[in-house]
Motif scaffolding. Structure first.
Motif, PDB file in Angstrom:
ATOM      1  N   ALA A  80       4.435  35.811  59.601  1.00  0.00           N
ATOM      2  CA  ALA A  80       4.187  36.782  58.658  1.00  0.00           C
ATOM      3  C   ALA A  80       3.099  37.814  59.506  1.00  0.00           C
ATOM      4  CB  ALA A  80       3.367  36.350  57.471  1.00  0.00           C
ATOM      5  N   PRO A  81       3.055  39.056  59.221  1.00  0.00           N
ATOM      6  CA  PRO A  81       2.184  40.117  59.913  1.00  0.00           C
ATOM      7  C   PRO A  81       0.802  39.544  59.751  1.00  0.00           C
ATOM      8  CG  PRO A  81       3.900  41.296  58.484  1.00  0.00           C
ATOM      9  CD  PRO A  81       3.998  39.640  58.005  1.00  0.00           C
ATOM     10  N   ILE A  82       0.258  38.794  58.902  1.00  0.00           N
ATOM     11  CA  ILE A  82      -0.955  38.443  59.016  1.00  0.00           C
ATOM     12  C   ILE A  82      -1.388  37.733  60.033  1.00  0.00           C
ATOM     13  CG2 ILE A  82      -1.106  36.650  57.329  1.00  0.00           C
ATOM     14  CD1 ILE A  82      -3.685  37.481  56.060  1.00  0.00           C
ATOM     15  N   HIS A  83      -0.557  37.075  60.866  1.00  0.00           N
ATOM     16  CA  HIS A  83      -0.570  36.201  61.745  1.00  0.00           C
ATOM     17  C   HIS A  83      -1.295  36.943  62.840  1.00  0.00           C
ATOM     18  CE1 HIS A  83       0.161  32.695  64.232  1.00  0.00           C
ATOM     19  NE2 HIS A  83       0.951  33.180  64.941  1.00  0.00           N
ATOM     20  N   PHE A  84      -1.111  38.166  63.232  1.00  0.00           N
ATOM     21  CA  PHE A  84      -1.784  38.839  64.149  1.00  0.00           C
ATOM     22  C   PHE A  84      -2.203  40.076  63.671  1.00  0.00           C
ATOM     23  CE2 PHE A  84       0.129  35.615  66.926  1.00  0.00           C
ATOM     24  CZ  PHE A  84      -0.617  35.573  67.827  1.00  0.00           C
ATOM     25  N   ALA A  85      -2.246  40.332  62.476  1.00  0.00           N
ATOM     26  CA  ALA A  85      -2.833  41.876  62.101  1.00  0.00           C
ATOM     27  C   ALA A  85      -3.553  41.691  60.860  1.00  0.00           C
ATOM     28  CB  ALA A  85      -1.502  42.808  61.962  1.00  0.00           C
ATOM     29  N   ALA A  86      -4.912  41.788  60.834  1.00  0.00           N
ATOM     30  CA  ALA A  86      -5.750  41.579  59.619  1.00  0.00           C
ATOM     31  C   ALA A  86      -5.262  42.788  58.706  1.00  0.00           C
ATOM     32  CB  ALA A  86      -7.240  41.865  60.194  1.00  0.00           C
ATOM     33  N   GLY A  87      -5.195  42.188  57.546  1.00  0.00           N
ATOM     34  CA  GLY A  87      -4.894  43.041  56.264  1.00  0.00           C
ATOM     35  C   GLY A  87      -3.520  43.260  56.230  1.00  0.00           C
ATOM     36  N   ARG A  88      -2.471  42.632  56.743  1.00  0.00           N
ATOM     37  CA  ARG A  88      -1.292  42.853  56.656  1.00  0.00           C
ATOM     38  C   ARG A  88      -0.747  41.696  55.749  1.00  0.00           C
ATOM     39  NH1 ARG A  88      -2.732  46.991  57.965  1.00  0.00           N
ATOM     40  NH2 ARG A  88      -1.849  48.402  59.725  1.00  0.00           N
ATOM     41  N   ARG A  89       0.653  41.688  55.729  1.00  0.00           N
ATOM     42  CA  ARG A  89       1.157  40.843  54.619  1.00  0.00           C
ATOM     43  C   ARG A  89       1.002  39.398  55.114  1.00  0.00           C
ATOM     44  NH1 ARG A  89       4.123  43.806  50.591  1.00  0.00           N
ATOM     45  NH2 ARG A  89       4.676  45.807  51.210  1.00  0.00           N
ATOM     46  N   SER A  90       0.793  38.538  54.109  1.00  0.00           N
ATOM     47  CA  SER A  90       1.148  36.947  54.268  1.00  0.00           C
ATOM     48  C   SER A  90       2.493  36.593  53.713  1.00  0.00           C
ATOM     49  CB  SER A  90       0.057  36.327  53.556  1.00  0.00           C
ATOM     50  OG  SER A  90       0.117  36.586  51.953  1.00  0.00           O
ATOM     51  N   VAL A  91       3.037  35.478  54.040  1.00  0.00           N
ATOM     52  CA  VAL A  91       4.247  35.217  53.609  1.00  0.00           C
ATOM     53  C   VAL A  91       4.556  35.307  52.168  1.00  0.00           C
ATOM     54  CG1 VAL A  91       5.557  33.020  53.281  1.00  0.00           C
ATOM     55  CG2 VAL A  91       4.321  33.269  55.415  1.00  0.00           C
ATOM     56  N   ASP A  92       3.649  35.014  51.332  1.00  0.00           N
ATOM     57  CA  ASP A  92       4.063  35.133  49.732  1.00  0.00           C
ATOM     58  C   ASP A  92       4.209  36.612  49.387  1.00  0.00           C
ATOM     59  OD1 ASP A  92       1.255  34.865  50.221  1.00  0.00           O
ATOM     60  OD2 ASP A  92       1.012  35.525  47.980  1.00  0.00           O
ATOM     61  N   SER A  93       3.646  37.521  50.266  1.00  0.00           N
ATOM     62  CA  SER A  93       3.687  38.879  49.651  1.00  0.00           C
ATOM     63  C   SER A  93       4.639  39.607  50.657  1.00  0.00           C
ATOM     64  CB  SER A  93       2.316  39.721  50.017  1.00  0.00           C
ATOM     65  OG  SER A  93       1.632  39.647  51.305  1.00  0.00           O
ATOM     66  N   ILE A  94       5.503  38.909  51.291  1.00  0.00           N
ATOM     67  CA  ILE A  94       6.665  39.903  51.887  1.00  0.00           C
ATOM     68  C   ILE A  94       7.598  40.090  50.896  1.00  0.00           C
ATOM     69  CG2 ILE A  94       8.358  39.598  53.672  1.00  0.00           C
ATOM     70  CD1 ILE A  94       6.697  37.837  55.290  1.00  0.00           C
TER      71      ILE A  94
END
Length: 263
Positions: A80-94
């Motif tokens: 998920a984008p939050i893996h390397f980008a603060a404030g970006r989408r987690s798995v459940d919000s994709i």
């Protein structure tokens, strides 16, 4: 009674209508199985299946159940984008529509066979377009390095069988060059990118630049994909649905390709 008959008739019509569609497509499983051989990052323990019960109960019926534990990032999985980008989408919000769509395969297996540290370049993506046409906007781009054939041999797949920090230091496998990652999100507006290695960045990467570029644009990544050699360059769709973990930075993935069959 009439209402029940009507519902049954509509159901029969729907099934009849969908049968030709199913028979006209080939489904290709893009996920490796999860078991004790599943490859995880050298610092992770891996996948563990713990049997809870398997047998005939006191009531006389068969019952079986297990527990499992695993890191988010290992085996065939989604980053998920939050893996390397603060404030970006987690798995459940994709959004689900980000995980389903038209897909292409960029075959870089020859270059990766020559150099296991190869980073896929913009030039290679341009060369693909010269042969197959411009990448469709919103495409799912799958990078076929050929390393899927090494699964689950850790040493051949990762470049090392070592675990822990020593293993991380000796990783050698192909990935996506940061310039190409930037080009894909800024010039072609892709929705998803996937690869048949352990990371979208090459194993030698220290800064995970391609991850960071993709994820700043909220573009998730699929890693450790299987069977990319069974796919055409274009003309198919991918469905990549991860376990829906709230606040997850990644999740195990069952992905499939829907490939129209030849007449």
């Amino acid at each position: 009674m009439r209402r029940g008959l009507l519902a049954s008739a509509l159901l029969a019509l729907a099934c009849a209508a969908s049968a030709p569609l199913r028979s006209a497509n080939t489904l290709v499983d893009l996920s490796h199985v999860f078991d004790a051989e599943t490859i995880y990052w050298p610092g992770e323990d891996g996948f563990v299946l713990e049997p809870s019960f398997a047998g005939v109960t006191e009531a006389g019926y068969w019952y079986a159940a297990n527990r499992f534990r695993a890191a988010e990032h290992g085996g065939t999985h989604l980053d998920a984008p939050i893996h390397f980008a603060a404030g970006r989408r987690s798995v459940d919000s994709i959004p689900v529509d980000r995980l389903v769509g038209p897909a292409v395969v960029v075959d870089v297996s020859r270059a990766c066979a020559r150099d296991r540290d190869h980073a896929v370049t913009v030039r290679e993506l341009f060369a693909w377009e010269q042969q197959h046409g411009r990448l469709p906007q919103g495409a799912i781009v799958l990078l076929h390095t050929g390393f899927g054939r090494f699964w689950p041999d850790r040493e051949r797949y990762l470049g090392t069988a070592k675990r822990g920090p020593e293993g991380v230091a000796e990783l050698h496998f192909p990935g996506l060059h940061p310039d190409a990652a930037r080009w894909l999100v800024e010039q072609r507006a892709i929705r998803l990118v996937g690869i048949d290695t352990a990371s979208i960045d090459p194993g030698t990467s220290q800064g995970f630049e391609s991850h960071r570029i993709l994820f700043e644009h909220d573009v998730p990544a699929l890693e450790n994909l299987a069977n990319l050699d069974r796919l055409p360059a274009t003309g198919f769709e991918v469905v990549a649905l991860p376990m829906k973990i709230r606040a997850g930075t990644g999740a195990p993935l069952r992905a499939i390709a829907i490939v129209p069959s030849l007449p």
